[in-house]
Design an enzyme around this catalytic site. Structure first.
Site, PDB file in Angstrom:
ATOM      1  N   CYS A 120       0.862  -1.165   0.000  1.00  0.00           N
ATOM      2  CA  CYS A 120       0.000   0.000   0.000  1.00  0.00           C
ATOM      3  C   CYS A 120       0.905   1.223   0.000  1.00  0.00           C
ATOM      4  O   CYS A 120       2.097   1.127   0.262  1.00  0.00           O
ATOM      5  CB  CYS A 120      -0.882   0.021   1.229  1.00  0.00           C
ATOM      6  SG  CYS A 120      -1.800  -1.504   1.463  1.00  0.00           S
TER       7      CYS A 120
ATOM      8  N   ASN B 160       0.074   0.760   6.469  1.00  0.00           N
ATOM      9  CA  ASN B 160       0.649  -0.304   5.630  1.00  0.00           C
ATOM     10  C   ASN B 160       1.120  -1.406   6.562  1.00  0.00           C
ATOM     11  O   ASN B 160       1.688  -1.098   7.615  1.00  0.00           O
ATOM     12  CB  ASN B 160       1.902   0.182   4.896  1.00  0.00           C
ATOM     13  CG  ASN B 160       1.569   1.129   3.774  1.00  0.00           C
ATOM     14  OD1 ASN B 160       0.413   1.366   3.475  1.00  0.00           O
ATOM     15  ND2 ASN B 160       2.614   1.682   3.176  1.00  0.00           N
ATOM     16  N   GLY B 161       0.953  -2.641   6.158  1.00  0.00           N
ATOM     17  CA  GLY B 161       1.416  -3.753   6.990  1.00  0.00           C
ATOM     18  C   GLY B 161       0.234  -4.598   7.428  1.00  0.00           C
ATOM     19  O   GLY B 161      -0.863  -4.496   6.869  1.00  0.00           O
TER      20      GLY B 161
ATOM     21  N   GLU C 150      12.742 -15.868 -16.076  1.00  0.00           N
ATOM     22  CA  GLU C 150      12.450 -14.440 -16.031  1.00  0.00           C
ATOM     23  C   GLU C 150      11.579 -14.016 -17.227  1.00  0.00           C
ATOM     24  O   GLU C 150      10.635 -13.228 -17.073  1.00  0.00           O
ATOM     25  CB  GLU C 150      13.778 -13.660 -15.995  1.00  0.00           C
ATOM     26  CG  GLU C 150      13.666 -12.160 -15.992  1.00  0.00           C
ATOM     27  CD  GLU C 150      12.914 -11.564 -14.800  1.00  0.00           C
ATOM     28  OE1 GLU C 150      12.546 -12.302 -13.879  1.00  0.00           O
ATOM     29  OE2 GLU C 150      12.666 -10.348 -14.824  1.00  0.00           O
TER      30      GLU C 150
ATOM     31  N   LYS D 175       7.900 -12.339 -16.799  1.00  0.00           N
ATOM     32  CA  LYS D 175       7.557 -11.030 -17.377  1.00  0.00           C
ATOM     33  C   LYS D 175       6.265 -11.145 -18.180  1.00  0.00           C
ATOM     34  O   LYS D 175       5.376 -10.328 -18.051  1.00  0.00           O
ATOM     35  CB  LYS D 175       8.673 -10.507 -18.296  1.00  0.00           C
ATOM     36  CG  LYS D 175       9.920 -10.014 -17.644  1.00  0.00           C
ATOM     37  CD  LYS D 175       9.802  -8.709 -16.889  1.00  0.00           C
ATOM     38  CE  LYS D 175       9.443  -8.918 -15.462  1.00  0.00           C
ATOM     39  NZ  LYS D 175      10.413  -9.183 -14.486  1.00  0.00           N
TER      40      LYS D 175
ATOM     41  N   GLU E 111       3.078 -11.863 -15.854  1.00  0.00           N
ATOM     42  CA  GLU E 111       2.628 -10.853 -14.890  1.00  0.00           C
ATOM     43  C   GLU E 111       2.015  -9.627 -15.543  1.00  0.00           C
ATOM     44  O   GLU E 111       1.172  -8.977 -14.944  1.00  0.00           O
ATOM     45  CB  GLU E 111       3.737 -10.462 -13.912  1.00  0.00           C
ATOM     46  CG  GLU E 111       4.864  -9.650 -14.463  1.00  0.00           C
ATOM     47  CD  GLU E 111       5.893  -9.277 -13.386  1.00  0.00           C
ATOM     48  OE1 GLU E 111       5.518  -9.054 -12.238  1.00  0.00           O
ATOM     49  OE2 GLU E 111       7.086  -9.210 -13.735  1.00  0.00           O
TER      50      GLU E 111
HETATM   51  O1  M6R Z   1      11.631  -5.566  -4.428  1.00  0.00           O
HETATM   52  P1  M6R Z   1      12.100  -6.990  -4.633  1.00  0.00           P
HETATM   53  O2  M6R Z   1      13.156  -7.074  -5.659  1.00  0.00           O
HETATM   54  O3  M6R Z   1      12.495  -7.661  -3.359  1.00  0.00           O
HETATM   55  O4  M6R Z   1      10.830  -7.732  -5.190  1.00  0.00           O
HETATM   56  C1  M6R Z   1      10.828  -9.111  -5.423  1.00  0.00           C
HETATM   57  C2  M6R Z   1       9.647  -9.523  -6.272  1.00  0.00           C
HETATM   58  O5  M6R Z   1       8.457  -9.209  -5.617  1.00  0.00           O
HETATM   59  C3  M6R Z   1       9.659  -8.838  -7.647  1.00  0.00           C
HETATM   60  O6  M6R Z   1      10.830  -9.103  -8.351  1.00  0.00           O
HETATM   61  C4  M6R Z   1       8.449  -9.302  -8.478  1.00  0.00           C
HETATM   62  O7  M6R Z   1       8.578 -10.649  -8.811  1.00  0.00           O
HETATM   63  C5  M6R Z   1       8.292  -8.454  -9.747  1.00  0.00           C
HETATM   64  N1  M6R Z   1       6.911  -8.194  -9.986  1.00  0.00           N
HETATM   65  C6  M6R Z   1       8.833  -9.107 -10.954  1.00  0.00           C
HETATM   66  O8  M6R Z   1       8.697  -8.339 -12.099  1.00  0.00           O
END
Ligand code: M6R
Length: 619
Positions: free
Chosen positions: A2, A102-103, A492, A496, A499
């Site tokens: 959030c 947040n949290g 990866e 991509k 998502e």
């Molecule tokens: O902020 P972070 O790199 O720790 O985040 C990790 C994952 O949540 C982040 O890489 C997520 O998978 C992305 N949406 C990928 O594009």
């Protein structure tokens, strides 16, 4: 996940809060809300389900009175559906105290039960409303006995209420009775205080602050602040006074802006050459790598017997590449593990283990918890983090900042290539101090320095890649296959695509296909092979043949000038030749573009894909 933005000062809060919310929308976007206290002490709240534009329209059609203190929130639902009622801010049942959060309040059910027994009534399903009610309840009790001596009763109430709370929070709280006061507190969720001239802008990240001031205080866990236009005070939540450490923000406003690009994701893909250069700046020298952030543990790193790399999502994929890099270049046993798995199993952390946490945001809850677990078990911890001053950067205490610049698009792109760059530099740093020859290190460093220019060549093929995306964008199932360094790149590429375009995609080692997934391949199914020249090239060609024999369509990412692969592929995207350990830095770029174009053609919201948030600060 959030986003919070809050203000106290001399300006009218509302436009500033909405602007700030728009900058934070990438953090979460299923509902939003705002609260301000007007000059007469009236509390005004407006909320809306949906994007911030819905809230904006509502305020446009029915404005709320102006105030100089207020706060706003963009939500990514955890407890309770994304409805107007569940949106923040939440209030106590007297409407006296309002709060954004947040949290997660883990013991909210027990607290709620006790508050209901005391006669309070709740309207939402959220854990946040419970916290607002608890603070309001404590406040009501305290104000009865309060003698006016300049102390904020709201602060006292927040302090006392937080003693009963289990879980994580970044909160901002206002109270009708104290129309010039903003109280903020943090445990486990980021909160930054922007210190202006007679004003304070508090936000979950710097993007909502940088427009107003570049002087900031990063609150630590269990710290809080009471902010008034003319003064501020920082303490622990147990009221121990803290001397604030005011720092300078490292990014400028333009870095958060879209500029000439249609989407942040495209901007960030195209920023990769510059980002990788920034990541290497001052660090790559002849046959050596200089890393100031780990200088004080050089001998521990030289003598390390094992590395554990961790992260989630894209950061974990970078870690898998790192696993290959560390074993090949530094010759040190390495494993890459999901942080979410590491933290809950009973991991063996042997003597001389180094634990490397990889994260763009530096706030990913699982990664942060894994760092704490590794520290507890005696590992030396390093952070490969993009967000300066973030929780993981501070918890690890040492590491390599990525310097990728702010990444706003939910799909991580430039952070990934900077993670690979930092991991390569770390592998060479280790190798140079262990068993790799100066000449080999020099060759790798020269290769790394050439990457930004080579990336430009890949980016120049964006339109060609768009045509490929156009041909296959209606196919609902894709496979991404690679071997060695390209196995994590395949993962990866698939992530991509799924998502941001909601196409089902699987990534895996090319050899694994024969053990089951091959049954999925049918006429016309797009199968992306990362098939650059390297030790396993011939084996990848065999895998391509197997897919072709079943009617699959081959999209190959291949080395520039490779004529052989054209015979087996429907489409070839060329990437410049480089050393094998560096190839992922180039081969991932066409996959990012392929996903981007497919999503745009399918009409998806690329920067804010459905139900996803940029930084995952809950489990
Ligand atoms: O902020 P972070 O790199 O720790 O985040 C990790 C994952 O949540 C982040 O890489 C997520 O998978 C992305 N949406 C990928 O594009």
């Amino acid at each position: 996940m959030c986003g919070i933005v809050a203000y106290v000062g001399r300006k009218i809060a509302q436009p500033l809060l909405i602007e700030g919310l728009k900058r934070l929308e990438y953090r979460g976007y299923d509902s939003a809300g705002i609260a301000v206290i007007d000059q007469d002490g009236g509390m005004h709240i407006r909320k809306a389900a949906g994007r911030i534009s819905v809230l904006e329209d509502s305020l446009h059609n029915g404005p709320i009175p102006a105030g100089h203190v207020g706060m706003a929130h963009t939500r990514w639902a955890t407890h309770g559906a994304p409805t107007e009622i569940n949106a923040h801010p939440h209030t106590d049942d007297q409407g006296r105290v309002a709060l954004v959060h947040n949290g997660i309040i883990e013991n909210y059910a027990a607290l709620k039960k006790a508050l209901i027994e005391e006669g309070h009534t709740f309207v939402s399903q959220t854990d946040t409303e419970v916290l607002a009610m608890l603070i309001g309840d404590v406040y009501a009790e305290k104000i009865k006995h309060h003698k006016s001596n300049g102390v904020s009763v709201l602060q006292l109430a927040v302090q006392e209420a937080l003693q009963d709370v289990e879980g994580t929070y970044g909160i901002a709280v206002i109270c009708k009775d104290e129309p010039d006061t903003l109280v903020v507190a943090r445990k486990g969720s980021p909160l930054i205080i922007g210190v202006g001239q007679d004003e304070y802008v508090v936000a979950s990240d710097a993007s909502a602050i940088v427009e107003h001031t570049t002087r900031v205080i990063y609150l630590n866990d269990n710290e809080m602040a009471v902010l008034r236009p003319e003064s501020f005070r920082t303490t622990t939540i147990d009221d121990v006074e803290i001397t604030p450490d005011i720092r300078q923000l490292e990014h400028k406003l333009e870095e958060y802006e879209l500029g000439e690009y249609e989407h942040y994701m495209l901007k960030e893909i195209f920023e990769q050459p510059a980002a990788v250069r920034n990541c290497m700046r001052g660090r790559a020298k002849d046959s050596n790598i200089v890393l100031g952030g780990i200088a004080d543990c050089e001998s521990e790193l030289r003598n390390a017997e094992r590395f554990v790399l961790t992260g989630q999502g894209t950061a974990w994929h970078a870690g898998v590449v790192g696993d290959y890099l560390f074993e090949e270049i530094a010759g040190v046993p390495t494993e890459c593990t999901y942080a979410s798995e590491f933290r809950y199993r009973n991991p063996i952390v042997e003597k001389n283990t180094v634990f490397v946490a990889i994260s763009q945001s530096g706030e990913t809850a699982d990664t942060l918890a894994a760092v704490r677990e590794a520290k507890l078990r005696g590992a030396l911890t390093l952070g490969l983090v993009n967000a300066v001053g973030s929780s993981i950067a501070r918890e690890t205490g040492r590491g390599i900042y990525l310097h990728a610049g702010p990444e706003i698009g939910v799909a991580s792109t430039k952070a990934f290539t900077c993670q690979l760059t930092a991991l390569t530099m770390l592998a060479v740093y280790l190798g140079r101090r262990r068993h790799t020859s100066p000449a080999e290190c020099q060759e790798l460093i020269a290769g790394l320095c050439a990457i930004p220019e080579q990336m430009e060549k890949v980016l120049a093929q964006s339109l060609k890649i768009r045509d490929i995306a156009d041909e296959f964008h209606e196919r609902e199932n894709w496979l991404f296959l690679g071997r060695g360094y390209h196995y994590p790149v395949a993962l990866e590429g698939a992530l991509k695509l799924k998502e941001i375009s909601y196409i089902h995609a699987e990534g895996m080692p090319a050899a694994e296909m024969k053990h089951g997934p091959i049954a999925l391949i049918n006429e016309g199914m797009p199968v992306v092979f990362i098939a650059t020249r390297g030790v396993q090239y011939d084996k990848v060609i065999s895998n391509i043949e197997e897919v072709r024999a079943r009617g699959g369509k081959i999209i190959a990412v291949a080395t520039e000038g490779d004529a052989q692969i054209r015979r087996y592929s429907d489409h070839v995207i060329e990437v410049p030749d480089t050393l094998e350990p560096l190839q992922p830095l180039l081969s991932v770029v066409p996959l990012q573009l392929l996903a981007y174009h497919a999503a745009v053609i399918r009409g998806c919201n690329v920067d804010k894909p459905r139900t996803l948030a940029k930084s995952v600060t809950v489990e």
